[in-house]
Design an enzyme around this catalytic site. Sequence first.
Site, mmCIF file in Angstrom:
data_model
loop_
_atom_site.group_PDB
_atom_site.id
_atom_site.type_symbol
_atom_site.label_atom_id
_atom_site.label_comp_id
_atom_site.label_asym_id
_atom_site.label_seq_id
_atom_site.Cartn_x
_atom_site.Cartn_y
_atom_site.Cartn_z
ATOM 1 N N LYS A 36 -9.406 -24.375 25.975
ATOM 2 C CA LYS A 36 -8.546 -23.991 24.861
ATOM 3 C C LYS A 36 -8.882 -22.559 24.471
ATOM 4 O O LYS A 36 -9.949 -22.074 24.759
ATOM 5 C CB LYS A 36 -8.761 -24.919 23.666
ATOM 6 C CG LYS A 36 -8.304 -26.340 23.957
ATOM 7 C CD LYS A 36 -8.215 -27.226 22.752
ATOM 8 C CE LYS A 36 -7.506 -26.693 21.553
ATOM 9 N NZ LYS A 36 -6.163 -26.158 21.738
ATOM 10 N N GLY A 37 -7.963 -21.928 23.799
ATOM 11 C CA GLY A 37 -8.232 -20.597 23.294
ATOM 12 C C GLY A 37 -7.250 -19.550 23.737
ATOM 13 O O GLY A 37 -7.477 -18.360 23.560
ATOM 14 N N GLY A 38 -6.113 -19.975 24.305
ATOM 15 C CA GLY A 38 -5.091 -19.017 24.696
ATOM 16 C C GLY A 38 -4.607 -18.188 23.515
ATOM 17 O O GLY A 38 -4.223 -17.036 23.663
ATOM 18 N N GLY A 39 -4.655 -18.770 22.321
ATOM 19 C CA GLY A 39 -4.249 -18.060 21.108
ATOM 20 C C GLY A 39 -5.381 -17.312 20.433
ATOM 21 O O GLY A 39 -5.167 -16.598 19.467
ATOM 22 N N GLU A 45 -11.064 -23.819 16.237
ATOM 23 C CA GLU A 45 -10.561 -25.096 16.743
ATOM 24 C C GLU A 45 -11.715 -26.021 17.124
ATOM 25 O O GLU A 45 -11.665 -27.228 16.874
ATOM 26 C CB GLU A 45 -9.659 -24.871 17.952
ATOM 27 C CG GLU A 45 -8.351 -24.188 17.612
ATOM 28 C CD GLU A 45 -7.536 -23.827 18.836
ATOM 29 O OE1 GLU A 45 -8.047 -23.956 19.975
ATOM 30 O OE2 GLU A 45 -6.393 -23.415 18.663
ATOM 31 N N LYS A 63 0.024 -29.217 32.114
ATOM 32 C CA LYS A 63 -1.302 -28.735 31.733
ATOM 33 C C LYS A 63 -2.430 -29.560 32.341
ATOM 34 O O LYS A 63 -3.580 -29.186 32.253
ATOM 35 C CB LYS A 63 -1.447 -28.769 30.205
ATOM 36 C CG LYS A 63 -0.420 -27.963 29.444
ATOM 37 C CD LYS A 63 -0.791 -26.508 29.399
ATOM 38 C CE LYS A 63 0.225 -25.671 28.672
ATOM 39 N NZ LYS A 63 0.001 -25.511 27.285
#
Length: 174
Positions: A36-39, A45, A63
Amino acid sequence: VASRDVVRNPRSTPTLRAGAHSWHATPAYCTFDCIKGGGGCHVEEKIVAYNSATFVVVCDASKCSEHLGQNWRRGVPIEIIPLATEPITLKLQAMGGTVKLRMATAKMGPIVTDNGNFILDVDFGAIQRDRSQTLNTQILAIPGVVDTGLFLGMASKAYIGGPDGVRLMTKSSL
């Protein structure tokens, strides 16, 4: 789903009933591990997920993959202290990663997180299940690394959308 206020002051609600994440969650089948962490807010999070009684992943079937990093080719997001950018980059390259400093698109220079840090996107290729925990531990041991976008062993269930509808996966259903 928790509000950002919980992240800003986790003492106000130390345990959440559920933390649900859907954006850019890339779970590997069978392990419920995610990148996670594309944003760029994976540290926040992860704090919410860790402090939740239940962590639920919501994603579409594209995904899902057998191994972390197999379909998600932008790498593992790693939040770092800006001062340590060069030595961390060199260490991650020595560990076999292809490192890119995440750059902003609407301004000059790198993206700066809400914590005032930089993000390195590191492509290690497909990360084998038996290597993910060791890799995460090695990265976290590098001085200047705040946290990674590897969410390992945190999810208890996943809702996966596909052409035939939504499928629920739980650890007990495997």
